[in-house]
Design a protein around this motif. Structure first.
Motif, PDB file in Angstrom:
ATOM      1  N   VAL A 147      70.193  35.714   1.316  1.00  0.00           N
ATOM      2  CA  VAL A 147      69.595  35.573   2.639  1.00  0.00           C
ATOM      3  C   VAL A 147      70.529  36.217   3.645  1.00  0.00           C
ATOM      4  CG1 VAL A 147      68.761  33.960   4.382  1.00  0.00           C
ATOM      5  CG2 VAL A 147      68.492  33.403   1.950  1.00  0.00           C
ATOM      6  N   ASN A 148      70.063  37.261   4.302  1.00  0.00           N
ATOM      7  CA  ASN A 148      70.880  37.998   5.275  1.00  0.00           C
ATOM      8  C   ASN A 148      72.259  38.343   4.713  1.00  0.00           C
ATOM      9  OD1 ASN A 148      68.860  37.992   7.177  1.00  0.00           O
ATOM     10  ND2 ASN A 148      69.564  36.124   8.168  1.00  0.00           N
ATOM     11  N   GLY A 149      72.303  38.766   3.465  1.00  0.00           N
ATOM     12  CA  GLY A 149      73.549  39.207   2.858  1.00  0.00           C
ATOM     13  C   GLY A 149      74.394  38.108   2.247  1.00  0.00           C
ATOM     14  N   VAL A 150      73.994  36.839   2.393  1.00  0.00           N
ATOM     15  CA  VAL A 150      74.759  35.723   1.836  1.00  0.00           C
ATOM     16  C   VAL A 150      74.059  35.261   0.563  1.00  0.00           C
ATOM     17  CG1 VAL A 150      75.604  33.378   2.227  1.00  0.00           C
ATOM     18  CG2 VAL A 150      75.541  35.008   4.119  1.00  0.00           C
ATOM     19  N   GLU A 151      74.822  35.179  -0.543  1.00  0.00           N
ATOM     20  CA  GLU A 151      74.244  34.781  -1.818  1.00  0.00           C
ATOM     21  C   GLU A 151      74.276  33.264  -1.976  1.00  0.00           C
ATOM     22  OE1 GLU A 151      75.667  36.890  -5.229  1.00  0.00           O
ATOM     23  OE2 GLU A 151      75.614  38.804  -4.177  1.00  0.00           O
ATOM     24  N   TYR A 152      73.172  32.715  -2.502  1.00  0.00           N
ATOM     25  CA  TYR A 152      73.053  31.282  -2.749  1.00  0.00           C
ATOM     26  C   TYR A 152      72.656  31.070  -4.203  1.00  0.00           C
ATOM     27  CZ  TYR A 152      73.044  30.825   2.316  1.00  0.00           C
ATOM     28  OH  TYR A 152      73.390  30.872   3.626  1.00  0.00           O
ATOM     29  N   ASN A 153      73.339  30.152  -4.883  1.00  0.00           N
ATOM     30  CA  ASN A 153      72.986  29.755  -6.234  1.00  0.00           C
ATOM     31  C   ASN A 153      72.328  28.387  -6.118  1.00  0.00           C
ATOM     32  OD1 ASN A 153      72.766  29.455  -9.002  1.00  0.00           O
ATOM     33  ND2 ASN A 153      74.831  28.634  -9.207  1.00  0.00           N
ATOM     34  N   VAL A 154      71.018  28.326  -6.377  1.00  0.00           N
ATOM     35  CA  VAL A 154      70.259  27.086  -6.223  1.00  0.00           C
ATOM     36  C   VAL A 154      69.884  26.577  -7.607  1.00  0.00           C
ATOM     37  CG1 VAL A 154      68.196  26.022  -5.239  1.00  0.00           C
ATOM     38  CG2 VAL A 154      69.370  27.867  -4.011  1.00  0.00           C
ATOM     39  N   GLU A 155      70.242  25.329  -7.880  1.00  0.00           N
ATOM     40  CA  GLU A 155      69.930  24.702  -9.161  1.00  0.00           C
ATOM     41  C   GLU A 155      69.080  23.469  -8.894  1.00  0.00           C
ATOM     42  OE1 GLU A 155      72.478  22.125 -12.259  1.00  0.00           O
ATOM     43  OE2 GLU A 155      73.278  24.118 -11.855  1.00  0.00           O
ATOM     44  N   ILE A 156      67.841  23.489  -9.388  1.00  0.00           N
ATOM     45  CA  ILE A 156      66.974  22.318  -9.259  1.00  0.00           C
ATOM     46  C   ILE A 156      67.285  21.419 -10.446  1.00  0.00           C
ATOM     47  CG2 ILE A 156      64.611  21.461  -9.175  1.00  0.00           C
ATOM     48  CD1 ILE A 156      63.826  24.210  -8.015  1.00  0.00           C
ATOM     49  N   GLN A 157      67.810  20.230 -10.154  1.00  0.00           N
ATOM     50  CA  GLN A 157      68.248  19.343 -11.218  1.00  0.00           C
ATOM     51  C   GLN A 157      67.167  18.350 -11.635  1.00  0.00           C
ATOM     52  OE1 GLN A 157      71.632  17.950  -9.048  1.00  0.00           O
ATOM     53  NE2 GLN A 157      72.968  19.492  -9.942  1.00  0.00           N
ATOM     54  N   ASP A 158      66.386  17.884 -10.660  1.00  0.00           N
ATOM     55  CA  ASP A 158      65.409  16.843 -10.957  1.00  0.00           C
ATOM     56  C   ASP A 158      64.393  16.801  -9.827  1.00  0.00           C
ATOM     57  OD1 ASP A 158      64.188  14.609 -12.134  1.00  0.00           O
ATOM     58  OD2 ASP A 158      65.550  13.191 -11.171  1.00  0.00           O
ATOM     59  N   ILE A 159      63.158  16.469 -10.171  1.00  0.00           N
ATOM     60  CA  ILE A 159      62.139  16.235  -9.152  1.00  0.00           C
ATOM     61  C   ILE A 159      61.480  14.916  -9.498  1.00  0.00           C
ATOM     62  CG2 ILE A 159      59.997  17.025  -8.087  1.00  0.00           C
ATOM     63  CD1 ILE A 159      60.812  19.889  -8.817  1.00  0.00           C
ATOM     64  N   GLU A 160      61.561  13.956  -8.578  1.00  0.00           N
ATOM     65  CA  GLU A 160      60.963  12.636  -8.752  1.00  0.00           C
ATOM     66  C   GLU A 160      60.021  12.395  -7.596  1.00  0.00           C
ATOM     67  OE1 GLU A 160      63.146   8.771  -9.339  1.00  0.00           O
ATOM     68  OE2 GLU A 160      64.622  10.187 -10.115  1.00  0.00           O
ATOM     69  N   ASN A 161      58.713  12.312  -7.875  1.00  0.00           N
ATOM     70  CA  ASN A 161      57.703  12.145  -6.827  1.00  0.00           C
ATOM     71  C   ASN A 161      57.877  13.252  -5.792  1.00  0.00           C
ATOM     72  OD1 ASN A 161      56.624   9.842  -8.083  1.00  0.00           O
ATOM     73  ND2 ASN A 161      58.213   8.577  -7.176  1.00  0.00           N
ATOM     74  N   ASN A 162      58.309  12.898  -4.567  1.00  0.00           N
ATOM     75  CA  ASN A 162      58.473  13.922  -3.532  1.00  0.00           C
ATOM     76  C   ASN A 162      59.944  14.177  -3.207  1.00  0.00           C
ATOM     77  OD1 ASN A 162      58.843  11.444  -2.213  1.00  0.00           O
ATOM     78  ND2 ASN A 162      58.211  12.293  -0.259  1.00  0.00           N
ATOM     79  N   ILE A 163      60.867  13.783  -4.087  1.00  0.00           N
ATOM     80  CA  ILE A 163      62.299  13.984  -3.882  1.00  0.00           C
ATOM     81  C   ILE A 163      62.822  14.973  -4.933  1.00  0.00           C
ATOM     82  CG2 ILE A 163      64.585  12.916  -3.778  1.00  0.00           C
ATOM     83  CD1 ILE A 163      62.721  11.914  -1.585  1.00  0.00           C
ATOM     84  N   ALA A 164      63.430  16.058  -4.441  1.00  0.00           N
ATOM     85  CA  ALA A 164      64.029  17.047  -5.342  1.00  0.00           C
ATOM     86  C   ALA A 164      65.543  16.917  -5.244  1.00  0.00           C
ATOM     87  CB  ALA A 164      63.604  18.455  -4.963  1.00  0.00           C
ATOM     88  N   HIS A 165      66.207  16.828  -6.379  1.00  0.00           N
ATOM     89  CA  HIS A 165      67.667  16.786  -6.450  1.00  0.00           C
ATOM     90  C   HIS A 165      68.121  18.205  -6.773  1.00  0.00           C
ATOM     91  CE1 HIS A 165      67.645  12.375  -6.554  1.00  0.00           C
ATOM     92  NE2 HIS A 165      66.530  12.536  -7.227  1.00  0.00           N
TER      93      HIS A 165
END
Length: 149
Positions: A8-26
């Motif tokens: 995003v705008n030259g900045v790298e992000y490593n996103v790891e979705i660990q868990d999704i429970e109902n409407n909460i994402a860890h």
């Protein structure tokens, strides 16, 4: 677990979705843990649930704030000329305080971008009415840094 790489705008992000429970994402963004509350539940396939490792429960937050969001150092006045980041980087020094008088061209913030120190200068004469960043903050291009009233 699902891993994603974003830039995003030259900045790298490593996103790891660990868990999704109902409407909460860890999730983990560049190693920092967040619990994200979504407006509605997302159905998760049984195969995905089996692959996900349980994570330590943390208090639910309304939404994860990105590291790039400025931290207000003073009560926002909403008036005046905003000095914004010309490029993404990290704040290495805030050279002014609320109430300081500055002239056009005075250095108000030092921003490190691509291993170079960039002096961010006042764009108008006046008094500093708001400081929106702190030393160590990561900012994106266009992020307000200070306001001159």
């Amino acid at each position: 677990m699902s891993n994603y790489q974003y830039k995003v705008n030259g900045v790298e992000y490593n996103v790891e979705i660990q868990d999704i429970e109902n409407n909460i994402a860890h999730v983990s963004v560049n190693g920092k843990q967040f619990e994200i509350e979504m407006p509605e539940s997302i159905p998760v396939h049984e195969t995905v649930k089996k692959e996900v490792k349980p994570v330590e429960k943390k208090p639910v937050v309304a939404a994860a704030k990105p590291a790039t969001e400025p931290k207000p150092a003073a009560k926002p006045s909403g008036k005046g000329t905003k000095v914004v980041a010309p490029l993404p980087g990290t704040i290495t020094e805030v050279k002014v305080s609320v109430g300081d008088t500055v002239k056009t061209g005075d250095t108000v913030v030092i921003l490190e971008a691509m291993k170079m120190q960039n002096n961010i200068e006042a764009e108008a004469d006046g008094t500093i009415t708001e400081i929106s960043v702190s030393k160590g903050d990561t900012v994106m291009e266009g992020t307000p840094l200070v306001t001159i009233g």
